[in-house]
Design an enzyme around this catalytic site. Structure first.
Site, PDB file in Angstrom:
ATOM      1  N   HIS A 120       0.812  -1.231   0.000  1.00 51.77           N
ATOM      2  CA  HIS A 120       0.000   0.000   0.000  1.00 51.77           C
ATOM      3  C   HIS A 120       0.839   1.273   0.000  1.00 51.77           C
ATOM      4  O   HIS A 120       0.320   2.348  -0.246  1.00 51.77           O
ATOM      5  CB  HIS A 120      -0.933   0.010   1.213  1.00 51.77           C
ATOM      6  CG  HIS A 120      -2.009  -1.032   1.128  1.00 51.77           C
ATOM      7  ND1 HIS A 120      -3.315  -0.726   0.810  1.00 51.77           N
ATOM      8  CD2 HIS A 120      -1.981  -2.373   1.282  1.00 51.77           C
ATOM      9  CE1 HIS A 120      -4.038  -1.838   0.795  1.00 51.77           C
ATOM     10  NE2 HIS A 120      -3.245  -2.853   1.078  1.00 51.77           N
ATOM     11  N   ASP A 165       3.452   9.509  -0.810  1.00 52.53           N
ATOM     12  CA  ASP A 165       2.233   8.797  -0.399  1.00 52.53           C
ATOM     13  C   ASP A 165       1.973   7.680  -1.407  1.00 52.53           C
ATOM     14  O   ASP A 165       2.070   7.922  -2.615  1.00 52.53           O
ATOM     15  CB  ASP A 165       1.051   9.792  -0.418  1.00 52.53           C
ATOM     16  CG  ASP A 165      -0.011   9.473   0.619  1.00 52.53           C
ATOM     17  OD1 ASP A 165      -0.096   8.303   1.034  1.00 52.53           O
ATOM     18  OD2 ASP A 165      -0.765  10.397   1.010  1.00 52.53           O
TER      19      ASP A 165
HETATM   20  C1  GDG Z   1      -2.188   3.992   3.344  1.00 51.58           C
HETATM   21  C2  GDG Z   1      -1.163   4.650   2.410  1.00 51.58           C
HETATM   22  C3  GDG Z   1      -2.823   4.482   0.538  1.00 51.58           C
HETATM   23  C4  GDG Z   1      -8.811   9.764   7.767  1.00 51.58           C
HETATM   24  N1  GDG Z   1      -9.214  10.422   8.866  1.00 51.58           N
HETATM   25  C5  GDG Z   1     -10.462   9.981   9.137  1.00 51.58           C
HETATM   26  C6  GDG Z   1     -10.822   9.045   8.160  1.00 51.58           C
HETATM   27  N2  GDG Z   1      -9.790   8.921   7.338  1.00 51.58           N
HETATM   28  C7  GDG Z   1      -9.806   8.007   6.176  1.00 51.58           C
HETATM   29  C8  GDG Z   1      -9.832   8.740   4.860  1.00 51.58           C
HETATM   30  C9  GDG Z   1      -9.236   7.679   3.947  1.00 51.58           C
HETATM   31  C10 GDG Z   1      -8.270   6.941   4.863  1.00 51.58           C
HETATM   32  O1  GDG Z   1      -8.633   7.224   6.191  1.00 51.58           O
HETATM   33  C11 GDG Z   1      -6.837   7.427   4.675  1.00 51.58           C
HETATM   34  O2  GDG Z   1      -6.330   6.872   3.508  1.00 51.58           O
HETATM   35  P1  GDG Z   1      -5.113   7.507   2.744  1.00 51.58           P
HETATM   36  O3  GDG Z   1      -4.968   6.792   1.457  1.00 51.58           O
HETATM   37  O4  GDG Z   1      -5.353   8.967   2.538  1.00 51.58           O
HETATM   38  O5  GDG Z   1      -3.830   7.379   3.678  1.00 51.58           O
HETATM   39  P2  GDG Z   1      -3.146   6.261   4.703  1.00 51.58           P
HETATM   40  O6  GDG Z   1      -3.921   6.124   5.943  1.00 51.58           O
HETATM   41  O7  GDG Z   1      -1.742   6.750   4.892  1.00 51.58           O
HETATM   42  O8  GDG Z   1      -3.167   4.874   3.898  1.00 51.58           O
HETATM   43  C12 GDG Z   1      -1.885   5.430   1.311  1.00 51.58           C
HETATM   44  C13 GDG Z   1      -3.719   3.704   1.498  1.00 51.58           C
HETATM   45  O9  GDG Z   1      -2.953   3.041   2.512  1.00 51.58           O
HETATM   46  C14 GDG Z   1      -4.539   2.645   0.757  1.00 51.58           C
HETATM   47  O10 GDG Z   1      -3.735   1.778   0.020  1.00 51.58           O
HETATM   48  O11 GDG Z   1      -3.635   5.259  -0.317  1.00 51.58           O
HETATM   49  O12 GDG Z   1      -0.943   6.000   0.419  1.00 51.58           O
HETATM   50  O13 GDG Z   1      -0.285   5.513   3.143  1.00 51.58           O
HETATM   51  O14 GDG Z   1     -10.202   6.768   3.516  1.00 51.58           O
HETATM   52  O15 GDG Z   1     -11.133   9.118   4.545  1.00 51.58           O
HETATM   53  N3  GDG Z   1     -12.015   8.420   8.112  1.00 51.58           N
HETATM   54  C15 GDG Z   1     -12.904   8.729   9.082  1.00 51.58           C
HETATM   55  N4  GDG Z   1     -12.615   9.614  10.084  1.00 51.58           N
HETATM   56  C16 GDG Z   1     -11.432  10.280  10.132  1.00 51.58           C
HETATM   57  O16 GDG Z   1     -11.199  11.088  11.018  1.00 51.58           O
HETATM   58  N5  GDG Z   1     -14.096   8.117   9.078  1.00 51.58           N
END
Ligand code: GDG
Length: 476
Positions: free
Chosen positions: A162, A374
């Site tokens: 990821h 990222d």
């Molecule tokens: C890793 C990789 C890759 C965040 N705060 C809240 C919340 N979130 C949700 C967002 C989104 C998810 O969490 C975060 O996903 P990201 O992709 O932006 O980032 P990482 O957590 O670093 O994820 C990344 C991912 O894995 C998938 O392969 O894209 O690059 O680092 O869905 O909406 N959701 C809620 N409350 C929050 O306060 N409900």
């Protein structure tokens, strides 16, 4: 013990253990991104999920939840310190994100990583049916594919990474670089977010192991002087776009978005949403925004930055330091530029329900994704999915995997603060027609390439390998 045709192996189970009304412990589904992503894939299959239950020293028997067998892997406090906070988040995470923070190489952490990876591999080996498919998730479990292959040569193994895979010049620093590559090569299909990540992986294989690669395949020598083919390529992960669109049409969510807009009060709302992590470029974002206020390009009532930094990895020192630094910067900017009527930055160090996140996306004129590195960044795709009226501007770092698909965003280099300031101003001033043109192109991409398609593409290659293996067995 029942055996499953599909076994997902991930650091965490897709549930949290909570206290029920009668004081008895209960399991509740956790709403994380990986859960939603794999839920789709697991729906029609007789599946099991191997992962840690979220509490130290929790040793409970496998149990059924809505037709999926959940298999908790116990982790002690010292396992969590050395395998999870240590090797996974103190060594691999910074190394693979281009050493934005300094990775620490500790032999005791590595020993724990090997030991815990073996525990996950053994649990998967125990629960997968003859000839089944095991899908290993992410950087905490890079050794599981090879360990599992040794225990269960009959099964097909997939691995999805990821986070980014670094350039050879950085990966080379890892004292256990060969073991990690051999661990991953235990899989039949190794998936990455970007074409560049798969390229970096293959280059490391050629340089360190001298195995030949051709296109998407790697030839891995086997003990019987033959070889196996491993597929390694990009499968950009995505979101359940339909679910986000539905939420964005929910009258309660729409009402909440309107309410948020009114409460914030300023002409424009800028939004940042990330886990509080040094890879997300939150400091760079605040610097650019603070300078725009200082220069007078943004004044009092013009705009407010709503910045959600959800709590993350509080046990890792680098995250504690980052939190202190960000909170001091926010307080300084607010002290200097807020007025009694208007707050320059609304900073929220909290997690919110998904409905609230969607309401925030709907309320925001400009979404700021400023990651220094990222894997993908799902927030970018979520923002685009909910903007059904084609308004809103996405400012997106080139260093996020999402930039490969979302080229119609305002792409930025977050290290170039002047460039970021200009992009923010351009976003705030962008005419509606240009917003619509850009958003329409991006929405088409996100809606077409949703998480269901991501799963289907990965599984199609798994089936290709299965057919290839069956053909080989017949021939021999
Ligand atoms: C890793 C990789 C890759 C965040 N705060 C809240 C919340 N979130 C949700 C967002 C989104 C998810 O969490 C975060 O996903 P990201 O992709 O932006 O980032 P990482 O957590 O670093 O994820 C990344 C991912 O894995 C998938 O392969 O894209 O690059 O680092 O869905 O909406 N959701 C809620 N409350 C929050 O306060 N409900």
């Amino acid at each position: 013990m029942p055996q499953a045709d599909l076994v997902v192996v991930a650091n965490r189970l897709p549930v949290d253990r909570i206290e029920g009304p009668d004081g008895e412990p209960q399991w509740r589904r956790s709403p994380g991104g990986l859960v939603t992503a794999l839920e789709q894939v697991m729906q029609n299959i007789d599946g099991a999920w191997v992962g840690w239950g979220g509490k130290p020293d929790l040793d409970v028997e496998p149990f059924d939840l809505d037709g999926t067998l959940l298999v908790p892997v116990p982790l002690s406090r010292s396992d969590l310190r050395d395998y999870y906070e240590g090797f996974s988040n103190g060594t691999i995470w910074p190394l693979y994100h281009d050493v934005i923070a300094t990775p620490e190489f500790k032999r005791s952490w590595w020993d724990a990583y090997v030991r815990v990876n073996r525990r996950f591999a053994e649990a998967a080996a125990e629960h997968v049916a003859e000839g089944g498919f095991v899908w290993v998730q992410d950087y905490q479990l890079q050794l599981v594919p090879q360990m599992l292959r040794e225990l269960r040569p009959d099964v097909i193994i997939g691995y999805f990474h990821h986070i980014p895979f670094p350039a050879y010049a950085l990966f080379q620093q890892l004292p256990w670089r060969r073991q990690v590559l051999e661990g991953l090569l235990g899989a039949d299909v190794v998936g990455f977010q970007r074409v560049a990540d798969a390229g970096n992986f293959q280059r490391s294989i050629r340089r360190l192991l001298s195995y030949p690669t051709k296109g998407d395949t790697i030839r891995v020598p086997t003990a019987d002087d033959s070889h196996r083919l491993v597929v390694s390529k990009a499968y950009p992960i995505s979101i359940d776009a339909k679910q986000f669109i539905e939420l964005a049409q929910d009258p309660q969510v729409l009402a909440r978005a309107k309410e948020l807009r009114e409460q914030v009060g300023s002409d424009k709302v800028l939004l940042g949403v990330d886990r509080l992590d040094y890879t997300k470029g939150i400091r760079h974002r605040l610097k650019a925004y603070g300078e725009l206020l200082h220069d007078g390009r943004i004044k009092g009532h013009d705009a407010t930055l709503v910045n959600v930094a959800s709590p993350s990895r509080p046990g890792v020192e680098a995250y504690q330091d980052l939190r202190d630094e960000i909170e001091m910067t926010v307080a300084r900017i607010n002290g200097d530029y807020s007025t009694v009527e208007n707050t320059a930055i609304r900073y929220l160090h909290q997690g919110f329900p998904r409905e609230e996140m969607v309401a925030l996306y709907l309320a925001a004129d400009v979404m700021l994704i400023t990651a220094l590195r990222d894997g993908m960044n799902l927030v970018a795709k979520e923002y685009v999915a909910v903007r059904g009226d084609n308004t809103g501007v996405l400012v997106l770092s080139e260093f996020a995997g999402a930039a490969d698909e979302l080229g119609s965003a305002l792409l930025i280099n977050p290290h170039d603060i002047d460039g970021m300031k200009d992009a923010i101003m351009r976003a705030l001033e962008m005419p509606p027609a240009e917003q619509a043109r850009r958003m329409r192109t991006m929405r088409r991409k996100v809606l077409e390439n949703d998480v269901e398609k991501w799963g289907a593409l990965f599984l199609a290659d798994v089936e290709r390998i299965r057919a290839f293996r069956a053909g080989e067995e017949q021939a021999s």
